[in-house]
Design a protein around this motif. Structure first.
Motif, PDB file in Angstrom:
ATOM      1  N   ILE A   3       0.810  -1.211   0.000  1.00 53.30           N
ATOM      2  CA  ILE A   3       0.000   0.000   0.000  1.00 53.30           C
ATOM      3  C   ILE A   3       0.848   1.268   0.000  1.00 53.30           C
ATOM      4  N   VAL A   4       2.008   1.256   0.674  1.00 54.82           N
ATOM      5  CA  VAL A   4       2.838   2.472   0.746  1.00 54.82           C
ATOM      6  C   VAL A   4       3.398   2.849  -0.610  1.00 54.82           C
ATOM      7  N   PRO A   5       4.032   1.913  -1.364  1.00 54.42           N
ATOM      8  CA  PRO A   5       4.483   2.282  -2.706  1.00 54.42           C
ATOM      9  C   PRO A   5       3.347   2.763  -3.608  1.00 54.42           C
ATOM     10  N   GLU A   6       2.164   2.197  -3.475  1.00 52.34           N
ATOM     11  CA  GLU A   6       1.047   2.624  -4.319  1.00 52.34           C
ATOM     12  C   GLU A   6       0.638   4.056  -3.989  1.00 52.34           C
ATOM     13  N   ILE A   7       0.646   4.393  -2.718  1.00 56.03           N
ATOM     14  CA  ILE A   7       0.347   5.774  -2.318  1.00 56.03           C
ATOM     15  C   ILE A   7       1.420   6.710  -2.853  1.00 56.03           C
ATOM     16  N   THR A   8       2.687   6.292  -2.747  1.00 58.81           N
ATOM     17  CA  THR A   8       3.802   7.106  -3.256  1.00 58.81           C
ATOM     18  C   THR A   8       3.678   7.297  -4.758  1.00 58.81           C
ATOM     19  N   ARG A   9       3.360   6.220  -5.466  1.00 61.10           N
ATOM     20  CA  ARG A   9       3.209   6.295  -6.917  1.00 61.10           C
ATOM     21  C   ARG A   9       2.138   7.322  -7.306  1.00 61.10           C
ATOM     22  N   LYS A  10       0.997   7.233  -6.670  1.00 63.97           N
ATOM     23  CA  LYS A  10      -0.094   8.147  -7.010  1.00 63.97           C
ATOM     24  C   LYS A  10       0.261   9.590  -6.669  1.00 63.97           C
ATOM     25  N   SER A  11       0.933   9.778  -5.534  1.00 62.39           N
ATOM     26  CA  SER A  11       1.289  11.135  -5.111  1.00 62.39           C
ATOM     27  C   SER A  11       2.277  11.779  -6.078  1.00 62.39           C
ATOM     28  N   ILE A  12       3.339  11.043  -6.433  1.00 61.11           N
ATOM     29  CA  ILE A  12       4.359  11.593  -7.336  1.00 61.11           C
ATOM     30  C   ILE A  12       3.775  11.795  -8.730  1.00 61.11           C
ATOM     31  N   LEU A 203      14.083  14.989 -16.436  1.00 60.60           N
ATOM     32  CA  LEU A 203      15.527  14.760 -16.518  1.00 60.60           C
ATOM     33  C   LEU A 203      16.085  14.437 -15.138  1.00 60.60           C
ATOM     34  N   ASP A 204      17.110  13.592 -15.097  1.00 60.24           N
ATOM     35  CA  ASP A 204      17.826  13.251 -13.862  1.00 60.24           C
ATOM     36  C   ASP A 204      16.868  12.783 -12.755  1.00 60.24           C
ATOM     37  N   PRO A 205      16.298  11.600 -12.911  1.00 59.23           N
ATOM     38  CA  PRO A 205      15.331  11.117 -11.911  1.00 59.23           C
ATOM     39  C   PRO A 205      15.986  10.788 -10.571  1.00 59.23           C
ATOM     40  N   SER A 206      15.295  11.108  -9.497  1.00 58.67           N
ATOM     41  CA  SER A 206      15.715  10.682  -8.162  1.00 58.67           C
ATOM     42  C   SER A 206      15.331   9.219  -7.986  1.00 58.67           C
ATOM     43  N   LEU A 207      15.730   8.633  -6.870  1.00 58.82           N
ATOM     44  CA  LEU A 207      15.431   7.222  -6.618  1.00 58.82           C
ATOM     45  C   LEU A 207      13.927   6.968  -6.562  1.00 58.82           C
ATOM     46  N   GLU A 208      13.192   7.825  -5.863  1.00 63.02           N
ATOM     47  CA  GLU A 208      11.748   7.591  -5.750  1.00 63.02           C
ATOM     48  C   GLU A 208      11.059   7.770  -7.097  1.00 63.02           C
TER      49      GLU A 208
END
Length: 263
Positions: A3-12, A203-208
């Motif tokens: 659930i946490v990665p899915e929330i992060t995905r939607k937020s970003i 450009l230049d993506p961060s880890l998240e």
């Protein structure tokens, strides 16, 4: 999916669709870059590069060997990569991972296809002895975009590499004890990595940002020749023609600023 990665995905993704990034950068803005050459005393060339919180150390170690049969007048160049476990929780000791192999190949391909190192000048005696360059990449900290960071480190290391002057006398290679030559580098290479998330190309993506990307493209552009010499596609989703053209345009547009750090 957790659930946490899915929330992060939607937020970003929501932020990017609104024209924003989580760290406040513009879509075409790189993180801070720091380059420190000559960091390894026992290497003939070396550098440490930080791109944001991503950090890579590169060492160049030359040795003398025999050329390949099909290129008797060319020196040899080999690139290896090690993803140290201390750099990220997902990196493990053992045989090279697919990620480390891809990183080494992307960097190596850029060097070869741009022809930035004059391999003919690394020939000591045609068909018998040449300089062999071993380029070792060590990832110290991983916070996204290893391709661009590693390429900058390799470029800096190559630019400060010095070789002993060598002569071929009586079927033996004689190295000068006090005379050196600069590695024959005749061009520079700018590597630019973009990721597609939602409706945005950044450009230049961060880890998240890397963790939730739909697609990735890395473009290598030469400085003097001013042409594309390499591309690498990643991610499961396709890129549109406009996405690729936009990435190419930005790679050329930001090339000079990126390479200025090597000066």
């Amino acid at each position: 999916m957790d659930i946490v990665p899915e929330i992060t995905r939607k937020s970003i993704t929501r932020l990017i669709n609104d024209g924003k990034r989580a760290d406040g950068r513009a879509f075409d803005e790189r993180r801070d870059i720091f380059i420190e050459p000559n960091v390894i005393d026992k290497a003939e060339g070396s550098a440490r590069v930080k791109l944001g919180d991503t950090q890579v150390i590169v060492g160049v170690k030359p040795t003398i060997g025999e050329p390949f049969a099909d290129t008797p007048n060319l020196g040899v160049l080999m690139t290896n990569c090690e993803l140290l476990p201390m750099a990220a929780p997902g990196f493990e000791p053992g045989p090279p991972s697919p990620e480390s192999i891809e990183l080494a190949r992307v960097v190596d391909r850029g060097i070869r296809e741009s022809e930035l190192v004059d391999l003919e000048k690394l020939c000591i005696e045609e068909g018998k002895k040449v300089w062999m360059l071993f380029i070792d990449l060590h990832v110290i900290d991983y916070d996204g975009n290893l391709f661009d960071c590693a390429n900058l480190a390799v470029m800096s290391a190559l630019l400060n590499t010095k070789l002993p002057v060598a002569e071929y006398i009586d079927d033996e290679v004689v190295l000068s004890e006090d005379e050196t030559m600069d590695l024959p580098v005749r061009d520079k290479l700018a590597l630019s990595t973009f990721v597609k998330i939602g409706n945005g190309l950044i450009l230049d993506p961060s880890l998240e940002e890397e963790e939730i990307l739909d697609a990735r493209i890395t473009i290598g552009v030469t400085d003097e020749g001013n042409h594309i010499c390499s591309m690498q596609k990643g991610g499961e989703e396709p890129l549109t023609r406009d996405d690729i053209l936009d990435a190419v345009h930005l790679a050329f547009e930001t090339k000079d600023d990126l390479l200025s750090y090597l000066d």
